[in-house]
Design an enzyme around this catalytic site. Structure first.
Site, PDB file in Angstrom:
ATOM      1  N   TYR A 203       0.848  -1.198   0.000  1.00  0.00           N
ATOM      2  CA  TYR A 203       0.000   0.000   0.000  1.00  0.00           C
ATOM      3  C   TYR A 203       0.883   1.248   0.000  1.00  0.00           C
ATOM      4  CZ  TYR A 203      -3.858  -3.124   1.221  1.00  0.00           C
ATOM      5  OH  TYR A 203      -4.796  -4.131   1.215  1.00  0.00           O
ATOM      6  N   ARG A 210       3.202   7.358   7.094  1.00  0.00           N
ATOM      7  CA  ARG A 210       4.233   6.560   7.770  1.00  0.00           C
ATOM      8  C   ARG A 210       5.454   7.419   8.081  1.00  0.00           C
ATOM      9  NH1 ARG A 210       3.445   2.487   3.137  1.00  0.00           N
ATOM     10  NH2 ARG A 210       1.664   1.249   3.817  1.00  0.00           N
ATOM     11  N   ALA A 275      -8.215  -7.993  14.897  1.00  0.00           N
ATOM     12  CA  ALA A 275      -7.891  -6.788  15.673  1.00  0.00           C
ATOM     13  C   ALA A 275      -9.073  -6.308  16.521  1.00  0.00           C
ATOM     14  CB  ALA A 275      -7.430  -5.674  14.734  1.00  0.00           C
ATOM     15  N   CYS A 335     -10.424   4.431   4.699  1.00  0.00           N
ATOM     16  CA  CYS A 335     -10.041   4.429   3.285  1.00  0.00           C
ATOM     17  C   CYS A 335     -11.244   4.254   2.388  1.00  0.00           C
ATOM     18  CB  CYS A 335      -8.969   3.392   3.013  1.00  0.00           C
ATOM     19  SG  CYS A 335      -9.465   1.726   3.436  1.00  0.00           S
TER      20      CYS A 335
HETATM   21  N1  SAH Z   1      -1.604  -0.474   7.599  1.00  0.00           N
HETATM   22  C1  SAH Z   1      -1.246  -1.275   6.451  1.00  0.00           C
HETATM   23  C2  SAH Z   1      -2.366  -1.467   5.481  1.00  0.00           C
HETATM   24  C3  SAH Z   1      -3.606  -2.091   6.051  1.00  0.00           C
HETATM   25  S1  SAH Z   1      -4.583  -2.938   4.896  1.00  0.00           S
HETATM   26  C4  SAH Z   1      -0.034  -0.697   5.772  1.00  0.00           C
HETATM   27  O1  SAH Z   1       0.462   0.352   6.195  1.00  0.00           O
HETATM   28  O2  SAH Z   1       0.435  -1.277   4.789  1.00  0.00           O
HETATM   29  C5  SAH Z   1      -5.691  -3.771   5.931  1.00  0.00           C
HETATM   30  C6  SAH Z   1      -5.124  -4.980   6.665  1.00  0.00           C
HETATM   31  O3  SAH Z   1      -6.118  -5.414   7.573  1.00  0.00           O
HETATM   32  C7  SAH Z   1      -4.778  -6.178   5.814  1.00  0.00           C
HETATM   33  O4  SAH Z   1      -3.449  -6.557   6.074  1.00  0.00           O
HETATM   34  C8  SAH Z   1      -5.736  -7.291   6.298  1.00  0.00           C
HETATM   35  O5  SAH Z   1      -5.111  -8.574   6.346  1.00  0.00           O
HETATM   36  C9  SAH Z   1      -6.030  -6.832   7.685  1.00  0.00           C
HETATM   37  N2  SAH Z   1      -7.301  -7.269   8.275  1.00  0.00           N
HETATM   38  C10 SAH Z   1      -8.518  -7.348   7.717  1.00  0.00           C
HETATM   39  N3  SAH Z   1      -9.443  -7.663   8.638  1.00  0.00           N
HETATM   40  C11 SAH Z   1      -8.776  -7.791   9.818  1.00  0.00           C
HETATM   41  C12 SAH Z   1      -9.173  -8.072  11.151  1.00  0.00           C
HETATM   42  N4  SAH Z   1     -10.445  -8.296  11.461  1.00  0.00           N
HETATM   43  N5  SAH Z   1      -8.237  -8.105  12.101  1.00  0.00           N
HETATM   44  C13 SAH Z   1      -6.937  -7.866  11.814  1.00  0.00           C
HETATM   45  N6  SAH Z   1      -6.512  -7.583  10.583  1.00  0.00           N
HETATM   46  C14 SAH Z   1      -7.403  -7.547   9.592  1.00  0.00           C
END
Ligand code: SAH
Length: 391
Positions: A203, A210, A275, A335
């Protein structure tokens, strides 16, 4: 070449096209002639004034997507011009040494339906419309040439394709695309898992946020990166001397995050978990964090499901707040265009109120400049991050 069809708009609908808005909905069309799904059409006002050239697909949510408002041929030269302009808009990023870049962002780069990310010279393209699919003989060669690609992988496996009547397609269009590529972002090394990872593999849109995090974090801070994917935020914080924990539900994301840490001689703890459940189940007396990053996936893309996204963000913030030190910060990212800065703030305000907390808005970050946001097309601005400090 097939005859170009015609689409006439209803009275008054031409104004938004003249103002550079690229989409026409079904209900805005007055009449069509000689159209074919996936073909090109001339777009006309009710008075027969030409408004531009567009792709047409009667099956799609937005049947008409404008390619140009000029009189020009849609051929390899057209794409060469568009690609050259898009590449020059990213000159600053390239000069700064970033080697993972979104090179084309669909409507926002005036190539509706086409997304290209480049990782260390390897292109990953996503085709999101039947119109662009049919134009592929025109865009593949200029793409390889203008962006100087070593390889090009088409990774069109997005859910949105079904709506356009398209299947999932993953195939090499040029050279030998690798399974993963190594990129530099803000001076840090990342593996982009092109084939097995999410979307195109990395991403790039959060690059700016970041870097901001690395600037703000202090040595010794404790940081929790929820929805970490390959550890984008966590790694930047670790580089600033923080002690970090990356949480994600996807094993490949965490394996890559661990590799990324090693690649930069940094350390990172990882935890495979949902999460939402993790935050909710954290014991009240567990050691609080200086930083909690919440960067959930889009969840909702449409107005109809916006409430479920708000509810998800409320839950995350509500359960995160007790684990933040006083003076600690929360970065809440959304997003989805459907959830703007105002809606995201409102949701955080409700969650903070329900916890009896006061939060200060320290900063707002947006998608980085390789995800351009033409203000004539509000939908292009989808990513925002609210930096909220607990009093
Ligand atoms: N912060 C990241 C991008 C996040 S994309 C970066 O900087 O690159 C969203 C992420 O959420 C993905 O990696 C996906 O695997 C994760 N995801 C989706 N549902 C989730 C959940 N319920 N608990 C934890 N992770 C989850």
């Amino acid at each position: 070449m097939a005859k170009r069809g015609k689409v006439w708009l209803k009275p008054g609908r031409e104004k938004k096209i003249r103002n550079a808005y690229p989409w026409v909905q079904k209900g805005e069309i007055r009449q069509v002639a000689d159209v074919e799904d996936g073909g090109l059409v001339t777009l006309l006002s009710v008075d027969n004034d030409p408004l531009g050239i567009a792709t047409y697909n009667s099956q799609a949510r937005f049947p008409v997507r404008v390619l140009t408002r000029e009189k020009e041929e849609i051929d390899a030269e057209f794409f060469r011009r568009r690609f050259t302009e898009a590449w020059s808009r990213r000159e600053g990023l390239r000069a700064a040494g970033h080697t993972g870049i979104r090179a084309l962002y669909s409507e926002a780069d005036f190539v509706p339906g086409l997304i290209l990310d480049i990782f260390d010279g390897h292109g990953v393209v996503q085709v999101r419309s039947l119109g662009m699919e049919k134009l592929r003989e025109h865009w593949i060669a200029p793409m390889v040439d203008v962006f100087g690609l070593t390889s090009l992988l088409e990774k069109s496996d997005m859910a949105g394709r079904a709506e356009e009547g398209l299947d999932s397609r993953v195939e090499a269009l040029h050279g030998n695309p690798p399974d993963s590529a190594q990129i530099v972002e803000n001076g840090l090394h990342f593996i982009a898992p092109i084939r097995e990872g999410l979307k195109t593999g990395h991403y790039c849109d959060q690059r700016l946020a970041r870097a901001r995090l690395r600037d703000k974090v202090k040595r010794g801070d404790r940081l929790l990166d929820c929805f970490s994917y390959t550890g984008g935020f966590a790694l930047h914080a670790a580089a600033a001397g923080a002690q970090v924990l990356a949480v994600d539900i996807l094993p490949l994301a965490l394996e890559t995050a661990t590799q990324n840490a090693r690649l930069n001689t940094l350390t990172m703890d990882t935890l495979e978990a949902n999460a939402f459940e993790y935050l909710e189940a954290l014991p009240e007396d567990s050691e609080p964090f200086d930083w909690i990053i919440l960067d959930p996936p889009a969840i909702s893309k449409t107005k109809e499901t916006r409430d479920s996204l708000k509810w998800a963000v409320w839950k995350l913030v509500y359960h995160a707040l007790p684990h933040l030190k006083p003076g600690g910060s929360l970065l809440v990212c959304t997003c989805s265009y459907q959830m703007g800065v105002t809606e995201t703030l409102e949701t955080c305000r409700l969650a903070a109120g329900d916890r009896g907390c006061v939060l200060l808005l320290d900063d707002i970050t947006l998608q980085d400049v390789d995800h351009p946001a033409p203000i004539s097309f509000p939908e292009a601005l989808y990513l925002k991050g609210l930096w909220l400090r607990k009093v």
